[in-house]
Design a protein around this motif. Structure first.
Motif, mmCIF file in Angstrom:
data_model
loop_
_atom_site.group_PDB
_atom_site.id
_atom_site.type_symbol
_atom_site.label_atom_id
_atom_site.label_comp_id
_atom_site.label_asym_id
_atom_site.label_seq_id
_atom_site.Cartn_x
_atom_site.Cartn_y
_atom_site.Cartn_z
ATOM 1 N N ARG A 103 0.851 -1.184 0.000
ATOM 2 C CA ARG A 103 0.000 0.000 0.000
ATOM 3 C C ARG A 103 0.900 1.252 0.000
ATOM 4 N NH1 ARG A 103 -3.016 -3.437 -0.950
ATOM 5 N NH2 ARG A 103 -5.102 -3.852 -0.085
ATOM 6 N N ARG A 136 -8.038 1.741 5.483
ATOM 7 C CA ARG A 136 -8.882 2.824 4.953
ATOM 8 C C ARG A 136 -8.097 4.129 5.028
ATOM 9 N NH1 ARG A 136 -15.005 4.411 6.967
ATOM 10 N NH2 ARG A 136 -15.269 6.228 5.583
ATOM 11 N N LYS A 137 -7.987 4.779 3.900
ATOM 12 C CA LYS A 137 -7.242 6.031 3.833
ATOM 13 C C LYS A 137 -8.155 7.211 4.162
ATOM 14 C CE LYS A 137 -4.143 4.249 0.259
ATOM 15 N NZ LYS A 137 -3.617 4.446 -1.112
ATOM 16 N N GLU A 139 -2.483 12.018 3.499
ATOM 17 C CA GLU A 139 -3.397 10.968 3.943
ATOM 18 C C GLU A 139 -2.807 10.234 5.147
ATOM 19 O OE1 GLU A 139 -5.517 9.697 -0.294
ATOM 20 O OE2 GLU A 139 -3.816 8.538 0.489
ATOM 21 N N ARG A 140 -3.713 9.547 5.836
ATOM 22 C CA ARG A 140 -3.321 8.630 6.901
ATOM 23 C C ARG A 140 -4.078 7.325 6.685
ATOM 24 N NH1 ARG A 140 -0.407 12.183 6.954
ATOM 25 N NH2 ARG A 140 0.424 13.407 8.694
ATOM 26 N N GLY A 141 -3.404 6.207 6.998
ATOM 27 C CA GLY A 141 -4.010 4.895 6.792
ATOM 28 C C GLY A 141 -4.460 4.273 8.102
ATOM 29 N N PRO A 162 2.372 8.548 5.897
ATOM 30 C CA PRO A 162 2.602 8.604 4.449
ATOM 31 C C PRO A 162 3.825 7.780 4.042
ATOM 32 C CG PRO A 162 3.266 10.655 5.500
ATOM 33 C CD PRO A 162 2.586 9.849 6.541
ATOM 34 N N VAL A 217 0.623 5.270 0.944
ATOM 35 C CA VAL A 217 -0.155 6.348 1.585
ATOM 36 C C VAL A 217 0.466 7.686 1.176
ATOM 37 C CG1 VAL A 217 -0.958 7.306 3.769
ATOM 38 C CG2 VAL A 217 -0.699 4.824 3.507
ATOM 39 N N ASN A 264 -8.345 11.447 4.254
ATOM 40 C CA ASN A 264 -7.742 12.694 3.781
ATOM 41 C C ASN A 264 -7.643 13.685 4.949
ATOM 42 O OD1 ASN A 264 -6.987 15.013 2.435
ATOM 43 N ND2 ASN A 264 -8.351 14.666 0.695
#
Length: 303
Positions: free
Chosen positions: A25, A61-62, A31-33, A48, A27, A64
């Motif tokens: 993945r 789930r990302k 964004e934060r995951g 990130p 990021v 914003n």
């Protein structure tokens, strides 16, 4: 045997590649995951960059983290002074806690939108029309406080709220236009009355100054005539005031009195002294003529 090993190696490499593709993945910086492992929140929120999850077990789930600009649909309401208005606004908010934005609310964008509409309707009912039109900064702060309190529990903070437009009914617009026109008319009349008052005071002072010198009134009249005569395309009608007649009458009487006094003085100076009776008879007897008859012509000079 070798072929079987090669085949197993190729299969293992293919499985590893598939696993790597499924687990990798990326990021982005803004964004934060949020990772849910078997339905439970993982202890760490992915930052990130490149990260790995367990395929089939983890679900990321990302979220914003940028400031989101959300327009609020126009809301129709009745103000505290019973005026129907339509007000629309715009909300600026951002996510400060990605885990709370995912766990504590189903859809934080929809929640913020609904809360903004509800708060806008509430602020319309608590405010008056003049506040909506002229005191928007205070209303914006009130909206921000109303929205920020519940949004903190969702991991969202409201940066600012701005009221964009206030739509009024046509009848109210016409009423406000008439009110503004009446206010301007009142101000104009007050200014005109004040000017008339000041002018009357100055005219009273001028009249008091002219009353001491009657000739000043005539000079002022002549100045007015000169000013009017400067326009060559106008007909000049000169009034003959009673004050001028009185002034001329007084001037004539003074002139007659001075003339009579001067003539009296001159006659008194030229009149000779009366002779004694005896001297007059002696003069007649001696053949001398009186002074009154000396200037008469001789008989031969008569025609």
């Amino acid at each position: 045997m070798v072929e079987e090993l090669v085949t197993a190696g190729v299969a293992l490499a293919s499985a590893g590649a598939v696993y790597l593709v499924a687990a990798a993945r990326v990021v982005k910086q803004y964004e934060r995951g949020v990772v849910l492992r078997l339905g439970r929140l993982a202890s760490e929120v992915r930052g990130p960059g490149f990260t790995m999850i367990v395929p089939g077990i983890d679900r990321m789930r990302k979220v914003n983290m940028q400031i989101v600009t959300m327009p609020v649909p126009a809301q129709e309401g009745i103000t505290r002074d019973n005026v129907t208005v339509r007000v629309d606004a715009v909300v600026y908010f951002k996510v400060v806690d990605a885990a709370d934005a995912v766990i504590r609310v189903e859809d934080y964008r929809f929640a913020v939108s609904q809360m903004a509409q509800t708060s806008l309707r509430s602020i319309i009912g608590k405010s008056e029309l003049d506040d909506l039109l002229s005191n928007r900064e205070k209303l914006n702060q009130g909206l921000e406080l109303m929205m920020d309190s519940p949004a903190i529990g969702w991991g969202v903070t409201v940066d600012r709220v701005e009221i964009k437009d206030v739509s009024l009914p046509e009848t109210m617009k016409r009423s406000m236009a008439r009110q503004a026109e009446a206010t301007r008319d009142r101000r104009a009349r007050v200014i005109n009355a004040d000017a008339e008052l000041q002018a009357s005071k100055k005219l009273a002072e001028a009249a008091a100054a002219m009353s001491d010198q009657p000739a000043a009134l005539q000079l002022r009249l002549l100045q007015t005539v000169v000013a009017v005569a400067a326009e060559k395309n106008s007909t000049l009608v000169l009034p003959f005031p009673v004050e001028l007649l009185r002034f001329l009458e007084r001037s004539g009487l003074q002139a007659q009195a001075q003339t009579a006094a001067a003539e009296a003085e001159r006659g008194a100076a030229q009149r000779p002294a009366a002779p004694a009776p005896e001297a007059s008879r002696g003069a007649v007897e001696e053949g001398a003529l009186p002074p009154e008859l000396e200037d008469l012509p001789e008989a031969e000079d008569l025609p």
